[in-house]
Design an enzyme around this catalytic site. Structure first.
Site, PDB file in Angstrom:
ATOM      1  N   ASP A  68       0.820  -1.361  -0.127  1.00  0.00           N
ATOM      2  CA  ASP A  68       0.175  -0.784   0.150  1.00  0.00           C
ATOM      3  C   ASP A  68       0.918   1.301   0.150  1.00  0.00           C
ATOM      4  O   ASP A  68       0.445   2.534  -0.837  1.00  0.00           O
ATOM      5  CB  ASP A  68      -0.902  -0.036   1.366  1.00  0.00           C
ATOM      6  CG  ASP A  68      -1.959  -0.699   1.224  1.00  0.00           C
ATOM      7  OD1 ASP A  68      -2.169  -1.804  -0.115  1.00  0.00           O
ATOM      8  OD2 ASP A  68      -2.413  -0.946   2.544  1.00  0.00           O
ATOM      9  N   HIS A  98       0.827   3.830  18.919  1.00  0.00           N
ATOM     10  CA  HIS A  98       0.073   3.017  19.871  1.00  0.00           C
ATOM     11  C   HIS A  98       0.682   2.177  19.696  1.00  0.00           C
ATOM     12  O   HIS A  98       0.962   1.209  21.759  1.00  0.00           O
ATOM     13  CB  HIS A  98      -1.344   3.575  19.094  1.00  0.00           C
ATOM     14  CG  HIS A  98      -2.537   2.839  20.436  1.00  0.00           C
ATOM     15  ND1 HIS A  98      -3.188   3.080  21.060  1.00  0.00           N
ATOM     16  CD2 HIS A  98      -2.322   1.197  21.071  1.00  0.00           C
ATOM     17  CE1 HIS A  98      -3.857   2.572  21.855  1.00  0.00           C
ATOM     18  NE2 HIS A  98      -3.214   1.590  21.576  1.00  0.00           N
ATOM     19  N   GLU A  99       1.264   0.647  19.018  1.00  0.00           N
ATOM     20  CA  GLU A  99       1.136  -0.484  18.957  1.00  0.00           C
ATOM     21  C   GLU A  99       2.735  -0.225  19.809  1.00  0.00           C
ATOM     22  O   GLU A  99       3.443  -0.430  20.264  1.00  0.00           O
ATOM     23  CB  GLU A  99       1.782  -0.887  18.159  1.00  0.00           C
ATOM     24  CG  GLU A  99       0.353  -1.139  17.185  1.00  0.00           C
ATOM     25  CD  GLU A  99      -0.355  -2.441  17.536  1.00  0.00           C
ATOM     26  OE1 GLU A  99       0.601  -2.924  18.095  1.00  0.00           O
ATOM     27  OE2 GLU A  99      -1.505  -2.357  16.912  1.00  0.00           O
ATOM     28  N   HIS A 127       2.744   0.127  24.042  1.00  0.00           N
ATOM     29  CA  HIS A 127       2.257  -1.017  24.793  1.00  0.00           C
ATOM     30  C   HIS A 127       4.019  -1.919  24.078  1.00  0.00           C
ATOM     31  O   HIS A 127       4.494  -2.556  24.784  1.00  0.00           O
ATOM     32  CB  HIS A 127       1.362  -1.707  23.494  1.00  0.00           C
ATOM     33  CG  HIS A 127       0.310  -1.739  23.951  1.00  0.00           C
ATOM     34  ND1 HIS A 127      -0.354  -1.673  25.170  1.00  0.00           N
ATOM     35  CD2 HIS A 127      -0.626  -0.906  22.716  1.00  0.00           C
ATOM     36  CE1 HIS A 127      -1.529  -0.854  24.909  1.00  0.00           C
ATOM     37  NE2 HIS A 127      -1.946  -0.723  23.751  1.00  0.00           N
ATOM     38  N   HIS A 180      -2.992   0.681  29.035  1.00  0.00           N
ATOM     39  CA  HIS A 180      -3.884   1.909  28.406  1.00  0.00           C
ATOM     40  C   HIS A 180      -4.590   2.658  29.376  1.00  0.00           C
ATOM     41  O   HIS A 180      -3.885   3.027  30.497  1.00  0.00           O
ATOM     42  CB  HIS A 180      -5.629   1.571  28.129  1.00  0.00           C
ATOM     43  CG  HIS A 180      -5.506   0.403  26.802  1.00  0.00           C
ATOM     44  ND1 HIS A 180      -6.492   0.035  26.236  1.00  0.00           N
ATOM     45  CD2 HIS A 180      -4.658   0.916  25.299  1.00  0.00           C
ATOM     46  CE1 HIS A 180      -6.527  -0.844  25.215  1.00  0.00           C
ATOM     47  NE2 HIS A 180      -5.592  -0.100  24.192  1.00  0.00           N
TER      48      HIS A 180
END
Length: 479
Positions: free
Chosen positions: A126, A220-221, A224, A230
């Site tokens: 992509d 965001h990944e 973690h 969260h």
């Protein structure tokens, strides 16, 4: 199962389709089933059962857990599947259980090293490979900007953080489910798969608000992967539900910053013994260059995404293609590691820009410096005797980049990634009419422009002839 979760926690970003008409009365059996799955995954360690006319204990468990969910999202704690609750459950979100403010995993796992390697083993079609490299580097940089961790990309072997784009079953017991549901998942810090991030190849990965924005999901990944769980703060990157925000100049929000700094500490640029160091005075600050001087010279010039950039003494001017105004900025305000640009060119085919500074060069996508740079000029194909490039310009219809050094120039084949044979050649014999040296060069509307001193030649490359002579400052919108 609990033991397995204690070893590695998997982040699953869930995108669900919004419901049509959300009922305000009795929910359907399908809605009850979806709610049960939602609460089991995000608000319970052991799972809950949906209300049932047969099992009263299941009803109590469901109601209590539903109230926990409603409290977390600031909803009225009805214990019922009302329309507001169903709407929140339908939002895009992440797969970890929810906590208040920033949160850490049980045992607060963290990396015990200061340099983490990462490797991208499979790329998405992509986006271009250079776009993916730049986006991943940008997503990691928002953490290295605030904590004493650095990230280094490697091309082979096993890295601390392995990154891949795969679809369906991909070997980690958490298969992807096709477009529109699970976007990605990652592992908390640790050995083996610790810190690894997997992205669902069935998604449409973009750098815009359409599809799945790779920067926002990756950032965001990696939160973690650094050890963050969260947050309940809606403006936090680690808030459970996903939503697009403008990524230009994006910095880690305060809540996430406090959370990751609680694990690793605060990044400092240098060790200062004085807890309140005073700024060093600049007794003789260098004046900004005057763009309207008739004697204006350029260090470098290039087109970037349709706009013209002119570099001078640590600054650059941008002439936008959409209007005639000129903006000026310090180079380091955009590319912090570059203090001066000697030569520059854009290679549109790979959406990259090359900056030359002294005896090394940088590769850039957008405003992001790619990992592994700067590299020495010898890596570009120059002999060791070349310690500075005066100017560069890419000629799109030939696929060649012209690189000027003193009174000679080289021709670089972009598709093959190497210098053409038979170079260097003498400038004034190969480009009659432009003189003996070139300070800056760029392409605009089919013509090449070669500057030396305060003057430049507009050049027709096909006819190998100079068309006219200009003054540099004429590009600066001066009267």
């Amino acid at each position: 199962m609990e033991g397995a979760l204690a070893v590695k926690t998997v982040l699953i970003v869930v995108i669900v389709a919004l419901c049509g008409a959300v009922p305000t009365t009795s929910p359907s059996q399908e809605e009850l089933s979806k709610a049960q799955d939602y609460l089991s995954q995000f608000f319970s360690d052991v799972g809950v059962s949906a209300p049932s006319s047969v099992l009263r204990s299941s009803l109590d468990s469901f109601d209590d857990t539903l109230k926990k969910m409603q409290e977390f999202f600031g909803l009225e704690m009805t214990g019922q599947l009302d329309s507001n609750t169903l709407e929140v459950m339908a939002r895009p979100r992440c797969g970890f259980t929810d906590v208040t403010r920033y949160g850490h995993f049980n045992g607060q796992p963290k990396w015990d090293k200061t340099v983490l390697t990462y490797r991208i083993t499979d790329y998405t079609p992509d986006l271009s490979q250079s776009d993916v490299d730049a986006t991943i580097a940008k997503a990691l940089k928002i953490y290295s900007d605030v904590i004493p961790l650095d990230f280094k990309q490697i091309d082979s072997g096993t890295a601390d953080i392995m990154i891949t784009f795969r679809s369906r079953e991909h070997g980690d017991f958490a298969p992807f489910d096709g477009e529109g549901q699970v976007l990605a998942h990652a592992f908390s810090p640790g050995e083996g798969v610790g810190g690894d991030a997997h992205f669902d190849e069935d998604e449409n990965w973009t750098l815009t608000s359409a599809g799945a924005n790779l920067f926002l999901v990756a950032a965001h990944e990696f939160g973690h992967a650094m050890g963050l769980a969260h947050s309940q703060v809606q403006t936090a990157l680690m808030y459970p539900t996903y939503q697009y925000v403008n990524t230009e100049g994006y910095m880690l929000p305060d809540d996430d910053k406090q959370g990751v700094q609680a694990i690793y500490g605060i990044r400092t640029t240098s060790a200062e013994p004085d807890p309140k160091p005073q700024p060093r005075p600049d007794p003789d600050p260098e004046p900004r260059p005057n763009r309207c001087s008739r004697f204006l010279t350029f260090d470098a010039a290039t087109s970037i995404r349709g706009n013209l950039y002119f570099f001078k003494d640590g600054y650059f001017w941008t002439r936008s293609r959409s209007w005639d105004g000129i903006t000026m900025r310090r180079i380091q305000s955009v590319w912090s590691e570059i203090s001066k640009v000697d030569a520059a060119y854009e290679y549109k085919r790979s959406n990259t820009v090359i900056f030359f500074e002294g005896d090394h060069y940088w590769k850039i996508v957008g405003n992001t410096l790619l990992p592994g740079y700067p590299k020495p000029l010898t890596d570009f194909g120059f002999p060791p005797s070349v310690t500075k490039v005066d100017s560069a310009v890419h000629v799109s219809f030939t696929g060649r980049t012209l690189l000027f050094v003193s009174n000679k120039y080289w021709s670089y084949n972009e598709r093959r990634g190497r210098m053409d044979a038979g170079y260097p050649k003498v400038i004034h014999t190969e480009f009659p009419g432009i003189g003996y040296r070139v300070d800056a060069a760029f392409e605009n509307k089919g013509y090449l422009y070669f500057s030396y001193g305060s003057t430049q030649r507009e050049y027709d490359y096909n006819r190998r002839r100079a068309i006219r002579t200009l003054l540099n400052y004429k590009w600066m919108d001066c009267n």
